[in-house]
Design an enzyme around this catalytic site. Sequence first.
Site, short mmCIF file in Angstrom:
data_model
loop_
_atom_site.label_atom_id
_atom_site.label_comp_id
_atom_site.label_asym_id
_atom_site.label_seq_id
_atom_site.Cartn_x
_atom_site.Cartn_y
_atom_site.Cartn_z
N LYS A 73 -4.66 11.51 -3.44
CA LYS A 73 -4.26 10.92 -4.73
C LYS A 73 -3.67 12.02 -5.61
O LYS A 73 -4.17 13.16 -5.62
CB LYS A 73 -5.49 10.30 -5.37
CG LYS A 73 -5.24 9.58 -6.69
CD LYS A 73 -6.55 8.92 -7.16
CE LYS A 73 -6.35 8.17 -8.47
NZ LYS A 73 -7.61 7.54 -8.92
N SER A 148 -7.44 2.89 -10.25
CA SER A 148 -6.25 3.68 -10.37
C SER A 148 -5.78 4.29 -9.06
O SER A 148 -4.68 4.82 -8.99
CB SER A 148 -6.46 4.78 -11.38
OG SER A 148 -7.51 5.61 -10.99
N SER A 172 -12.20 3.12 -9.76
CA SER A 172 -10.85 3.38 -9.27
C SER A 172 -10.68 3.63 -7.79
O SER A 172 -9.55 3.71 -7.33
CB SER A 172 -10.26 4.57 -10.03
OG SER A 172 -10.05 4.21 -11.37
#
Lengths: 475, 484
Positions: A73, A148, A172
């Site tokens: 990420k 997210s 997330s």
Amino acid sequence: MRVRDLREGYCSGRLRPTEVCRALFAEIARQNTLNAYLCTCEDSALAAAEELEQQYRCGKDPGCLGGIPIAIKDNLNVKGYPTTCGSKILAGYRSGYHATLVSKLLAQGAIIVGKNNLDEFAMGSSNETSAYGPVRNPFDERRVAGGSSGGSAAAVAANLCCAAIGSDTGGSIRQPAAFCGVVGVRPTYGRVSRFGLLAYASSFDQAGPIASCVEDAATILTVISGQDHLDATSAPVAVPDFTENLNRELPRLRIGLPTEYFTAGVDASIKAGIESVVDRLRSTGIEFHRLSLPHTDYALPVYHIVANAEASANLARYDGVRYGFRATTRHLAEMYKRTRTEGFGQEVKRRIMVGAFTLSSGYIDAYYTHAQKVRTLIKQDFEAAFSKVDAILTPVTPTLPFFIGEKFDDPLVMYLSDILTIPASLAGLPAMSLPIGTVGSLPIGLQIISRHFDEKLMFQLAATIERGINHASVI
Amino acid sequence: MPVLYEAVIGLEFHAQLATKTKMFCSCPVSYDARPNSQTCPICLGLPGTLPMLNRESISHALRVCLALNCTIHRRSTFARKNYFYPDLAKGYQITQFDLPIATGGYLEIPWQRGTSSISIRRAHLEEDTAKMIHAAQGSREGSKLDYNRAGIPLLEVVTEPVITEPAQARVVMQTLRDLLRHLGACNGNLEQGNLRCDANISVRPSGSTELWQAVEIKNLNSFKFLEQALTYEIHRQTSRYRQGGLIPREARHFDPETGNTIPMRIKETEEDYRYVNEPDLLPLIIAESWVDTVKTSMPELPSSMNKRFMQQYQLPESTTRLLTSSPPLAVFFERIAVHHDPVTVANWIIGPLLSLLNNASLTIDQCPITPEILADLLTVTEQAKITPNQAKQVLEEAFHTGDPINTIITSRNFTQISDPLLLQPIIDETLKANPFLVEQYREGNQRLLSYFVGSVIKATRGKANPYRVRELLVRCLDSGPGAS
């Protein structure tokens, strides 16, 4: 793509890391509409692949993740590559160091294939706040991938990597994992070093694995866990092999079903899917207890006060002075204002302002201090629950993956997406999302919450469910 | 009759601790390195970095807090002080707020031929900011930042507002600096910025117990400037009040060119630092064993030196407290006291020497007279080679020129006449010239003896041994009328 299969392929010579990588990068390019990647690390990945191929050929074991393509990420530092955090304010910034967990992955031979798209600064539940465009759900490209860690979850679901590392502050990892039909694990707070993870909310953030199966998630978590002298909040707790008990029969477990998580606000089809799993488990002799976590309703406001307060300070460093985007102007105060106004997106600015407000003189006691006290009450709810049960099962999301743009205009509606994942974050408990089937063509997930540092049991339960799961449509 | 005002002064010090590495990362602490060469992702506040606490900084802090007689808090916490400025890499400074490492305590300073106890409010740890070098007015260049300094450990020490005079404030800063150096906790080099001082000063009518509005004067980084700034500020505030005006709350800084304090750029709103607990650091727990280890590694502290001096040198407590209030002063004393009468040595140091130092605003570390030179002088006076008065003059000259004692004595033609054969004729003459006064003395006005002594000394142009003169005079005066 599973770790076990790739490793077997590499060891037997049937597969070669360089080929796997090249095919992967081609596929990433082909599926670029998903927008799961913000950058790919082709050069270093292929160089690493060559090196690993050599090692396999010579019969050397390059590590338990040798040649496994893993995506990261884009709020984690990978040396030499951009870290944008999904924001314009870090445009042009390149990491000068590896996050500790990245070093650990590399030490086990993992190949970092690229950086995943995310909600800007990990603030969001749909991966729509990214300055680089939303991530699309591989199951239905009109829908969100969740957030997210939307890019990471979508990449795993679309076979654009074997596994990915996401981050979870209020859900997330778990929520996008549920939306994309993959496994997502939030470890106990302190399990995985936060050094190199761009901080959103320091007392909540944890990085964790997103993978296509429980075994891979457990393998990766074993690799990335461990106390780090560079992170004072990382726990001095030994790291067991989380894969050890995956195939063992479960002990006699008591599992809790908190009533507050099965309310009218949760989609009926999701509740039905979970009931189906519960029935199956019950038939194997597992005891289920309805219990109450009475302060659940306060979790959302507590989270938004405390997390945003921490975020308002954590994001203060993005000012254009040393790195990233800087608005050109001659005066200092104006430089600060314009850099941050133009560099940050709406949601980020919203949360920074709310956070700063709750810390401000005259308000801090009523908001921040008070919220921290209520946080303790929420923790105590779980402590009480875990004196009666060994694990807690809940839905992950109240709804199926929604359409892109559907909830974007009303932040409060968006915040409700996290209502089921936030409480575990507040208590620092390990929690994971396990795909348990589809509704129509859309995946749904089941959340397992365990005691602090009891990921081993959590994985064992997840693996058991995974084995018994029937991926047919659940209506 | 104008109202008399008194000053109320509190001081806030920031001492850079003499650790090898910075407070929260392993960058070396260096003062002369190339700009931005002693940095790393952590002290630059790069995305994703976290602080890791430097244990050595805690040990140094403990040393200082023990020496200041503070209450050490076994559990203290770190906090974030939030504000935006380019020299603050993270947009917040890691400091201590609610629960500092130490509170209470006192610093004993040498003051007015005795000592004064300055109460300490608190001491806490924090990280230093980067150094910002502003562009000249009107230049096209921007301001420059050097992050070598960012993250250096600081110990902030705050006094209670108990200081009453600018000179006293200077002595507080000097004494603290000496103590910090003695402990090895801080290099105490003011030019390097090792010890910085902000002062809070207000005035009020003499004798009042109210506290009036204080003004903060920032960045007073020399003993002289501290004293000058406070002197100016007292005058400014007093004048304003006398004119019927008010003193607003503000921060000012000192301009050495003019000797004035001037207001700092006015901020639109008062800064709210939004203090919050630092979530990236655990509370600091200081075990008893740690404190014990620090205690064993401490040099002799003023308080133990004090007791020892009383015993070893048989000096009264008022004297020993003064001598030991400054470790370098105590060391200076001991170097001489091993060879000379401690009482005499103490008197020379406390009297003439400290007086010279004070007038020149120097500390004992900067004293142009070494213990050896003073010892030389004492030897000469013990041998009665020069008069006490001459000795004082020699001291002064040695202080200002650095010349050796014997050179000064020779060049000034100082000698002491002690031989009665030489003195008696002068004594006879003096008495012969003042028959009336002699009679008055014999009738009981004993105080006239000093006048006679003074006359004889004057007649010898200061060279007569005053004790011998007195002795001889008394013998003469008491033996019978008419002298000789």
